[in-house]
Scaffold this motif. Structure first.
Motif, mmCIF file in Angstrom:
data_model
loop_
_atom_site.group_PDB
_atom_site.id
_atom_site.type_symbol
_atom_site.label_atom_id
_atom_site.label_comp_id
_atom_site.label_asym_id
_atom_site.label_seq_id
_atom_site.Cartn_x
_atom_site.Cartn_y
_atom_site.Cartn_z
ATOM 1 N N ASP A 3 0.843 -1.183 0.000
ATOM 2 C CA ASP A 3 0.000 0.000 0.000
ATOM 3 C C ASP A 3 0.882 1.237 0.000
ATOM 4 O OD1 ASP A 3 -2.389 -1.466 0.206
ATOM 5 O OD2 ASP A 3 -2.231 -1.538 2.393
ATOM 6 N N CYS A 14 -8.404 3.359 -4.400
ATOM 7 C CA CYS A 14 -8.476 1.918 -4.181
ATOM 8 C C CYS A 14 -8.828 1.221 -5.480
ATOM 9 C CB CYS A 14 -9.513 1.608 -3.104
ATOM 10 S SG CYS A 14 -9.648 -0.159 -2.769
ATOM 11 N N THR A 66 -4.173 1.779 -2.773
ATOM 12 C CA THR A 66 -4.299 0.429 -2.252
ATOM 13 C C THR A 66 -5.182 -0.368 -3.205
ATOM 14 O OG1 THR A 66 -4.797 -0.874 -0.257
ATOM 15 C CG2 THR A 66 -6.326 0.915 -0.785
ATOM 16 N N ASN A 67 -5.481 -1.602 -2.852
ATOM 17 C CA ASN A 67 -6.362 -2.460 -3.641
ATOM 18 C C ASN A 67 -7.357 -3.158 -2.731
ATOM 19 O OD1 ASN A 67 -5.291 -2.480 -6.498
ATOM 20 N ND2 ASN A 67 -3.433 -2.920 -5.361
ATOM 21 N N LEU A 91 -10.002 -2.943 3.808
ATOM 22 C CA LEU A 91 -9.974 -1.537 3.408
ATOM 23 C C LEU A 91 -10.488 -0.642 4.528
ATOM 24 C CD1 LEU A 91 -9.526 0.598 1.218
ATOM 25 C CD2 LEU A 91 -11.819 0.062 0.354
#
Length: 164
Positions: A3, A14, A66-67, A91
């Motif tokens: 991240d 995201c 981020t993912n 998240l």
């Protein structure tokens, strides 16, 4: 993919999950044809066009990345619903720890699945996520033929203006 996050971000972007290419090179949105970096610059988030190799410099602009899901795939459609739903919990934990002002989720279908909101539309959402405002944006992948670069820049530009 690590991240890119820190305290007091204006926006935490995201993505759905890293591409196989991004995971191999270790940088977010690195796959050739991905329009994330030109979109960010065109929308006014950065003062110059960043390359994927400069992804850590997002922090200099008050931005993070981020993912939802850490697992790399050739296409996001390879993810199952459970992975996406579990990713939403991760998240929210990340947001609680770092407190970005805005969460920008890049992908309509993934957002709808992750947050149980099948009617969500692109733009500012009524809900918040662990105290962060939520903005739903089109996925900048070159595979997303519904949005041309100018459309992406316009949609992301709305968030940029709201985040100033």
């Amino acid at each position: 993919m690590p991240d890119i996050i820190g305290p007091d971000l204006k926006v935490l972007f995201c993505g759905i999950n890293p591409s196989v290419y991004s995971a191999a090179v270790g940088h977010h949105f690195a796959r050739p044809g991905n329009r994330f970096w030109p979109t960010l610059h065109g929308a006014g988030f950065t003062d110059h066009l960043l390359s994927p190799g400069e992804d850590r410099s997002l922090l200099d602009f008050g931005l993070g990345c981020t993912n939802l899901v850490a697992r790399a795939t050739a296409q996001a459609s390879e993810l199952d619903a459970g992975e996406i739903e579990r990713g939403a919990g991760h998240l929210l934990d990340l947001i609680r720890r770092h407190r970005p002002r805005w969460l920008a989720v890049l992908g309509l279908g993934a957002y709808r699945q992750a947050f149980g909101d099948p009617l969500a539309r692109v733009g500012r959402q009524e809900r918040s996520a662990a105290g962060a405002g939520v903005w739903l944006l089109p996925n900048p992948s070159g595979l997303n033929a519904h949005y041309q670069l100018a459309d992406l820049v316009a949609a992301y530009g709305e968030l940029r203006r709201a985040s100033d």
